[in-house]
Scaffold this active site. Structure first.
Site, PDB file in Angstrom:
ATOM      1  CG  ASP A   1      50.413  47.762  77.032  1.00 52.64           C
ATOM      2  OD1 ASP A   1      50.556  48.968  76.698  1.00 52.64           O
ATOM      3  OD2 ASP A   1      49.842  46.917  76.310  1.00 52.64           O
TER       4      ASP A   1
ATOM      5  CE  LYS B   1      45.713  52.189  70.655  1.00 48.48           C
ATOM      6  NZ  LYS B   1      46.411  51.060  71.231  1.00 48.48           N
TER       7      LYS B   1
ATOM      8  CD1 TRP C   1      44.738  46.404  73.755  1.00 48.44           C
ATOM      9  CD2 TRP C   1      46.079  45.436  72.253  1.00 48.44           C
ATOM     10  NE1 TRP C   1      44.391  46.870  72.504  1.00 48.44           N
ATOM     11  CE2 TRP C   1      45.185  46.290  71.574  1.00 48.44           C
ATOM     12  CE3 TRP C   1      47.015  44.702  71.516  1.00 48.44           C
ATOM     13  CZ2 TRP C   1      45.207  46.446  70.186  1.00 48.44           C
ATOM     14  CZ3 TRP C   1      47.042  44.855  70.128  1.00 48.44           C
ATOM     15  CH2 TRP C   1      46.150  45.715  69.487  1.00 48.44           C
TER      16      TRP C   1
END
Ligand SMILES: *Cc1c(COP(=O)(O)O)cnc(C)c1O
Length: 374
Positions: free
Chosen positions: A187, A211, A120
């Protein structure tokens, strides 16, 4: 005591029973049972209005109240109320933030600094590169991202520093963050609201809801207003944080259901005692599983111990020959979503906030039983 809040889930004992599975999915993932029930109810009859949450205007009084409470509660839980931050619920997932961050923060002819800790982080770096000079301060890619790089230097003339607090795929988590004089962007898609941190050290936090907060379809962005408006770029409205702040996160039709369900999860978390309370449960779950991974001679963890994630535990069988038996055993025990990401292989147990300790106990029992039977 906290466990009482994970109320009355009747788990499947056998896969053929249509009961709740122990869901280790990395995302979208398990949410509190209470949240599933309340959100399902709101689809049928929202606030006893005789209307579904899916058919009302986002400008209606009832939904505006949802948006306001969700924005305020996100800041409250993070301890950021009254500190110059704004919370937004945007579209496009964390992936759109990969480009909104440089669009809003990287100056024309400026540069940004990134820490490369996984897939990511890498995607975020790729987007930043199309806006300007992107310095990768350190990378653990050569070791297949099995640790968090340490001792790196962040250039003080960068417009911002970007990091990924939890690496969902590789099972590593940042335990410390650098102290910087430039804005720090993080993030937190896969560990937001899971552990106590001084969130005021960050100037911009973003997290896809699916998530640890709600269903897919909305992204929480928490931004310190004073860092905006300095890039010198003309930013398209939908990608401009200032526009979204001015329009109170309703520049266009927001993802009403995803935001409402996220609000229910945040309320659940607040009732539980907030992040400090859930952190204790998360640590107990992680300790239980990692202790077994380290004890059981059939398994080994993939991440360096000091950097292990309390959200996503990645592990392998030492001998692949045991895989068919292990796989049949955990499926038989009502466990779902355990296979690892293809870039690591093996197994990944995602233990997000809503996964009860009981589910981890079941997995650990299966691992012990495998040792006996193999
Ligand atoms: C899942 C994930 C993403 C991507 O999220 P989307 O909402 O699907 O764009 C980004 N970063 C991290 C750390 C993730 O776990």
């Amino acid at each position: 005591m906290t466990e009482a809040y994970f109320r009355n889930i009747t788990f499947a004992k056998k896969p053929q029973q249509h009961m709740k599975k122990h869901n280790y999915s990395a995302g979208p993932c398990i949410l509190p049972q209470d949240v599933f029930e309340k959100s399902a109810q709101a689809v049928l009859n929202f606030n006893n209005s005789g209307l579904s949450i899916l058919e009302i205007s986002h400008r209606s009084k009832d939904f505006v109240a949802v948006m306001e409470e969700a924005r305020a509660l996100a800041l409250e839980l993070l301890g950021l109320q009254g500190k110059g931050y704004q919370a937004l619920f945007l579209h496009g997932g964390a992936s759109l933030e990969f480009l909104m961050v440089p669009y809003n923060l990287m100056k024309v002819n400026g540069k940004a600094a990134y820490l490369d800790t996984g897939t990511w982080a890498n995607s975020a770096i790729k987007e930043a590169k199309s806006f300007g000079e992107t310095v990768v301060v350190a990378s653990s890619k050569p070791e297949n991202y099995n640790h968090i790089p340490k001792g790196y230097n962040v250039p003080s003339d960068a417009d911002y520093f970007h990091c990924t607090s939890n690496n969902t795929i590789f099972g590593t988590q940042m335990k410390e963050f650098p102290t910087l004089d430039i804005p720090m962007v993080c993030d937190m898609s896969s560990d937001i609201f899971s552990r106590t941190l001084d969130f005021s050290q960050f100037d911009l936090i973003y997290a896809g809801a699916q998530k640890n907060m709600g269903p897919a379809g909305t992204t929480l962005v928490v931004v310190k207003e004073e860092i905006l408006g300095k890039s010198g770029r003309t930013i398209p409205s939908m990608l401009d944080y200032k526009q979204h702040i001015d329009k109170e996160s309703m520049y266009n039709t927001p993802a009403v259901f995803a935001i409402y369900t996220s609000l229910l999860t945040l309320q659940w978390l607040k009732n539980l005692g907030g992040i400090a309370a859930i952190e204790k449960v998360n640590e107990a779950k992680a300790q239980l599983l990692y202790t077994e991974i380290d004890r059981n001679p059939l398994f080994k963890g993939t991440a360096e111990q000091a950097d292990r994630s309390i959200m996503n535990a990645t592990f392998l069988l030492n001998d692949e020959a045991h895989a068919p038996l292990f796989d049949s055993m955990w499926k038989e025990a009502g466990i779902s979503g355990l296979p690892g990401h293809r870039s690591v292989g093996g197994y990944r147990a995602s233990m997000y906030n809503a996964l009860p300790l009981e589910s981890v106990q079941v997995l650990v029992e299966v691992m012990k039983e495998l040792e006996v039977r193999s």
